[in-house]
Design a protein around this motif. Sequence first.
Motif: not given
Lengths: 369, 296
Positions: A10-13, A73-81, A126-128
């Motif tokens: 999974l990839f959750v954004a 895998h996760s993608f949390y925008l504030p952290e990535e930015l 699977r990307i969400g």
Amino acid sequence: AEGVVCGHDLFVASAMEPPDNILKVKTHRRGKDILIDHNYLEIASPTTSTKFGHYYDISKTMSPELLQSIKWHSFYLPEELSLEPKLKMCNMNCGYANLLHSIQRVIYQEGFDGSHPQKKQKNILRIGIQSLGSLLWGDDICSSDTPEDIHSLTKFLYVLRGLLRKSLSACIITVPSHLIQNKAIMERVTNLSDMVVGLESFIGSERETNPLYKDYHGLLHVHQIPRLNSLICDVSDTKDLAFRLKRKQFTIEVREAVLFHYFEPKRWNTWENRPTPTSLELEDFLVFHFHSSLIFFFLITLAVGARQLLETREEHLSSRLLILTQAERLCMGRRFFTAFHIFNELPCKGYGLSLFSAKASTQRGICSH
Amino acid sequence: MTEVSSTRSVKARCGSFLVGTERGVQREGFQVAGRSSTAGSMSAAASPQGKFTLLRDTGTDGSFLVHHFLSFYLRAGCKVCFVALLQSFSHYNIVAQKLGVSLTAARERGQLVFLEGLKSCLDLLFGEEEPSGEPSPLQFISGSTSNLKALFDFVRTSLTPADSASWKGPVLLVDDLSVLLSLGAAPVAVLDFIHYCRVVVCSQLQGNIVVLVHGSEDAEDEENDLVGNSLGHHSDLILWVEGLATGFCKDVHGEIKIIKRLSLESTEQDLVQVYQYKIQERNVTFFARGLSAAVL
């Protein structure tokens, strides 16, 4: 949930809340933990993987063991930015650029694009992506009639489409289309997607009190069906779809009273006990609940080229339809959730993706396409 | 011009459509049923060269026309440059195989030059620098330039005949010009690109151009309409595909309007014909309005 059950990655954004909350877990918070939403559950006995779709009970949470069995895998925008604030890619919005880099990195490193042929086990990603295009992603198409950069979202979708086409992945995106004033953008976004589904809730609209709709909570609009690898696409005969949310289930049904008697999902304890299709060839339903009077477009881009990479027919990994794993939190004041009877109706020969998991038997439902 | 011969010339321009008896004749994957005209089909080589065909679809998917033209020109032995922006190579290949043409074989023998937009875009953004130093055809996406010159150069080099080439007239096929607008190209840049292509392909090389412009029913996208209408004024043949106004039907998938410009200079009215069609797995059936097989 379906991805977890089928053992896919999974990839959750998200830009709104930590992906952890999307798949909530009590213990781990960071790292490669799987988060499941507290509304989002799974029934204790998933059936075998040859059948498509599983039932989920929204009143319970997914067991942590099941979650730990897959990689996510996760993608949390504030952290990535905060890590890479200056990442630029072809004049695209920074958030989108970050997300694309992240997805591409995961695809490449985990070998979903065939770049590591020595990996024995092929899997699907699977990307969400939650609420793409909203203000939280740094895009102002939702907040103004004349946005500063109207091409960011469409460029993002195009590059994402390219990534999905060349890898074993499927993606579901939710877009708050009710907030986007510029209709031209929505047209372009629709053109760049494979499948477009919209949910319209009755809450807050005059339809809530309309006796025609008294059994439902909203309508489901299928705006576009993929036409992949074929001249034709698999268009369902029934266009009048509505959904309703019950205590434990979210169903999509053909909106005709007479059909209800044939389908009462709560009687279906196991897949074998389900009622057989009648002569009208009614199909299964997917149940959604949708409680706000907003229309959401789910843009789903599928990876078709990947299909050739897989040998096992049973996997049907080329394209899967993930129906909304969570509704639009930002628009919903209350805790709302849905369990999804997620379809894994995959086109074998690419006849397009059917929203309905037709007759469960693999021969008809999956292989015939 | 008598009625019969004007019909014949229309069919000649259409090239790909076969007109036959009531029963229809199956050929090249497409058939027209219910027509009593006597005109026969014309091969691509005999049809006039240097023509610009515009495919427009509103509210429905007109990509079956692109598949048709692709297999038609390949079968006729023309050199084809296909700018495929929306789908992957394998998609077109699989459909073309159903229509009787192998794109892989065509590409290998040099008859087909295939630009896969999705792949090219990924190479541009994520790939390493081009070792040959040639700019990517889709370079405008990265924002370094605002015009589509790189794409035009790609088209020109692929269609300009090399010494050993023995193909019949060159053909440029573009699947979905609207994608260029989504990617940040200005409408003027897109029109310039098409203009340059016309000069090279239609005038200099006496080839044909077929371009698809996708629109929607509501016509909210002004830039898209601008491009579509502007190209329509310059086209020799417009194939306009629309869904049925009354909604979805299982037996009739839509309507196609064939607009033939008799002459760009004179004031004669354009020839307009309307058919309805149904798409099948390997075939598209055209019939006069109201004469669907399900009804007869």
